[in-house]
Design a protein around this motif. Structure first.
Motif, PDB file in Angstrom:
ATOM      1  N   ASN A 146     -29.271  30.439   1.466  1.00  0.00           N
ATOM      2  CA  ASN A 146     -30.387  29.813   2.528  1.00  0.00           C
ATOM      3  C   ASN A 146     -29.957  29.140   3.671  1.00  0.00           C
ATOM      4  OD1 ASN A 146     -32.117  31.205   0.724  1.00  0.00           O
ATOM      5  ND2 ASN A 146     -32.659  29.672  -0.504  1.00  0.00           N
ATOM      6  N   ALA A 147     -29.083  28.233   3.875  1.00  0.00           N
ATOM      7  CA  ALA A 147     -29.010  28.315   4.864  1.00  0.00           C
ATOM      8  C   ALA A 147     -27.867  28.444   5.404  1.00  0.00           C
ATOM      9  CB  ALA A 147     -28.128  26.067   4.302  1.00  0.00           C
ATOM     10  N   GLY A 148     -27.783  29.389   5.726  1.00  0.00           N
ATOM     11  CA  GLY A 148     -26.566  30.483   6.278  1.00  0.00           C
ATOM     12  C   GLY A 148     -25.722  31.043   6.065  1.00  0.00           C
ATOM     13  N   GLN A 149     -24.872  30.446   4.578  1.00  0.00           N
ATOM     14  CA  GLN A 149     -23.569  30.741   4.020  1.00  0.00           C
ATOM     15  C   GLN A 149     -23.634  32.242   3.642  1.00  0.00           C
ATOM     16  OE1 GLN A 149     -20.743  29.514   4.745  1.00  0.00           O
ATOM     17  NE2 GLN A 149     -19.691  30.447   3.142  1.00  0.00           N
ATOM     18  N   LEU A 150     -22.966  32.923   4.091  1.00  0.00           N
ATOM     19  CA  LEU A 150     -22.768  34.361   3.597  1.00  0.00           C
ATOM     20  C   LEU A 150     -21.424  34.646   3.077  1.00  0.00           C
ATOM     21  CD1 LEU A 150     -24.436  36.507   6.967  1.00  0.00           C
ATOM     22  CD2 LEU A 150     -25.610  35.554   4.604  1.00  0.00           C
ATOM     23  N   ASP A 151     -20.059  34.224   3.548  1.00  0.00           N
ATOM     24  CA  ASP A 151     -19.226  34.209   2.680  1.00  0.00           C
ATOM     25  C   ASP A 151     -18.703  33.273   1.057  1.00  0.00           C
ATOM     26  OD1 ASP A 151     -16.910  36.284   4.429  1.00  0.00           O
ATOM     27  OD2 ASP A 151     -18.378  34.950   5.945  1.00  0.00           O
ATOM     28  N   PHE A 152     -18.581  34.013   0.287  1.00  0.00           N
ATOM     29  CA  PHE A 152     -18.428  33.001  -1.386  1.00  0.00           C
ATOM     30  C   PHE A 152     -17.389  33.811  -1.996  1.00  0.00           C
ATOM     31  CE2 PHE A 152     -22.996  32.580  -0.056  1.00  0.00           C
ATOM     32  CZ  PHE A 152     -23.071  30.849  -0.244  1.00  0.00           C
ATOM     33  N   GLY A 153     -16.863  32.424  -2.588  1.00  0.00           N
ATOM     34  CA  GLY A 153     -15.409  33.208  -3.611  1.00  0.00           C
ATOM     35  C   GLY A 153     -16.180  33.008  -4.919  1.00  0.00           C
ATOM     36  N   GLU A 154     -14.737  33.737  -5.633  1.00  0.00           N
ATOM     37  CA  GLU A 154     -15.110  33.519  -7.301  1.00  0.00           C
ATOM     38  C   GLU A 154     -13.887  34.228  -7.661  1.00  0.00           C
ATOM     39  OE1 GLU A 154     -17.512  32.996  -9.289  1.00  0.00           O
ATOM     40  OE2 GLU A 154     -18.772  32.709  -7.776  1.00  0.00           O
ATOM     41  N   ASN A 155     -13.276  33.455  -9.167  1.00  0.00           N
ATOM     42  CA  ASN A 155     -12.599  34.589  -9.288  1.00  0.00           C
ATOM     43  C   ASN A 155     -12.404  34.654 -10.533  1.00  0.00           C
ATOM     44  OD1 ASN A 155     -12.693  31.600 -10.989  1.00  0.00           O
ATOM     45  ND2 ASN A 155     -11.069  31.133 -11.025  1.00  0.00           N
ATOM     46  N   ARG A 156     -13.147  34.990 -11.141  1.00  0.00           N
ATOM     47  CA  ARG A 156     -13.607  35.409 -12.192  1.00  0.00           C
ATOM     48  C   ARG A 156     -14.176  37.121 -12.508  1.00  0.00           C
ATOM     49  NH1 ARG A 156     -11.340  33.235 -16.809  1.00  0.00           N
ATOM     50  NH2 ARG A 156     -10.650  31.056 -16.603  1.00  0.00           N
ATOM     51  N   VAL A 157     -14.046  38.121 -12.571  1.00  0.00           N
ATOM     52  CA  VAL A 157     -14.850  39.781 -12.476  1.00  0.00           C
ATOM     53  C   VAL A 157     -15.804  39.055 -12.837  1.00  0.00           C
ATOM     54  CG1 VAL A 157     -14.595  41.726 -12.075  1.00  0.00           C
ATOM     55  CG2 VAL A 157     -12.485  40.674 -11.621  1.00  0.00           C
ATOM     56  N   GLN A 158     -16.392  38.927 -14.314  1.00  0.00           N
ATOM     57  CA  GLN A 158     -17.598  38.524 -14.727  1.00  0.00           C
ATOM     58  C   GLN A 158     -18.258  38.134 -14.205  1.00  0.00           C
ATOM     59  OE1 GLN A 158     -16.880  38.311 -19.097  1.00  0.00           O
ATOM     60  NE2 GLN A 158     -18.363  39.733 -19.324  1.00  0.00           N
ATOM     61  N   GLU A 159     -17.951  37.005 -13.669  1.00  0.00           N
ATOM     62  CA  GLU A 159     -18.887  35.943 -13.143  1.00  0.00           C
ATOM     63  C   GLU A 159     -19.748  36.441 -11.549  1.00  0.00           C
ATOM     64  OE1 GLU A 159     -16.822  32.108 -13.280  1.00  0.00           O
ATOM     65  OE2 GLU A 159     -18.973  31.295 -12.472  1.00  0.00           O
ATOM     66  N   LEU A 160     -18.089  37.215 -10.871  1.00  0.00           N
ATOM     67  CA  LEU A 160     -18.915  37.688 -10.079  1.00  0.00           C
ATOM     68  C   LEU A 160     -19.896  38.574  -9.906  1.00  0.00           C
ATOM     69  CD1 LEU A 160     -18.746  37.949  -6.926  1.00  0.00           C
ATOM     70  CD2 LEU A 160     -16.112  39.442  -7.218  1.00  0.00           C
TER      71      LEU A 160
END
Ligand SMILES: *Cc1c(COP(=O)(O)O)cnc(C)c1O
Length: 216
Positions: free
Chosen positions: A37-51
């Motif tokens: 909502n604050a404008g951040q669009l790039d997010f990183g995850e390290n586990r497939v299931q969680e992603l």
């Protein structure tokens, strides 16, 4: 401090050419939504299931980065939507990404993860293997777009060691880039070392705890 405040402070400290990937692993979707909502669009995850489970409930224009070690048999779950895979550490894995990308009718952006740390536990390939892959990627992996390199420095208080490891990766990056101008991204730097990484030429940092707070 609030999540948004943490994000703002870090973003303001980054040079314009550096992309911030907010590493949201183990953190709830509510936290991601606040930053989105604050404008951040790039997010990183390290586990497939969680992603995958976060992808399903959050806005579809989020750019999801897979940053951790990826098992071949899990590529199929993220092939449809992943924005960038940072952690290509073998030919076999690249082959599978290529196959799944073709199946889903898309080209998947990837980084080659290079082992620069002085720790056996960290994944990544040697420079020579990266060279071989780059030599053949256009013909062997037509559904993969290799757009850069990723590396993790040793977890140590010794700033000089961290700096010199990042410098090695930057040298590889410059060397490869002379032959493959498609290489644009150098993903290095986390909460504890992103400032050093940027000084050494990083243009993509993966920052988790400095934004979201520490993980259990
Ligand atoms: C967890 C993780 C990060 C972020 O770590 P922080 O220290 O919380 O910033 C970055 N890159 C990779 C590959 C990770 O697994």
């Amino acid at each position: 401090m609030s999540l948004i405040e943490n994000l703002r402070i870090i973003k303001e400290s980054l040079p314009e050419n550096v992309t911030l990937v907010a590493v949201s692993k183990t953190k709830p979707v509510e936290d991601i939504q606040i930053l989105y909502n604050a404008g951040q669009l790039d997010f990183g995850e390290n586990r497939v299931q969680e992603l995958v489970s976060k992808y399903e409930v959050l806005p579809k224009n989020i750019r999801w980065h897979l940053i951790g070690h990826l098992q071949k048999n899990k590529v199929k779950y993220i092939a449809e939507f992943v924005q960038l895979i940072h952690s290509i550490d073998s030919k076999d894995l690249l082959n599978e990404v290529n196959k799944q990308a073709q199946k889903h009718g898309r080209i998947i952006n990837c980084l080659l993860q290079i082992r620069i740390a002085d720790e056996e536990t960290k994944f990544g390939m040697e420079k020579e293997e990266a060279q071989l892959i780059l030599n053949h990627c256009k013909t062997e992996y037509p559904f993969v777009n290799i757009i850069g390199l990723m590396g993790m420095a040793t977890f140590t208080e010794d700033e000089n060691q961290v700096r010199s490891e990042f410098r090695i990766l930057k040298n590889y990056f410059d060397y490869f880039k002379a032959y493959y101008p498609g290489l644009k991204i150098l993903s290095m730097g986390m909460s504890g070392d992103y400032e050093i990484a940027i000084e050494e030429g990083s243009n993509m940092v993966r920052v988790g705890s400095a934004i979201f707070g520490s993980r259990n």
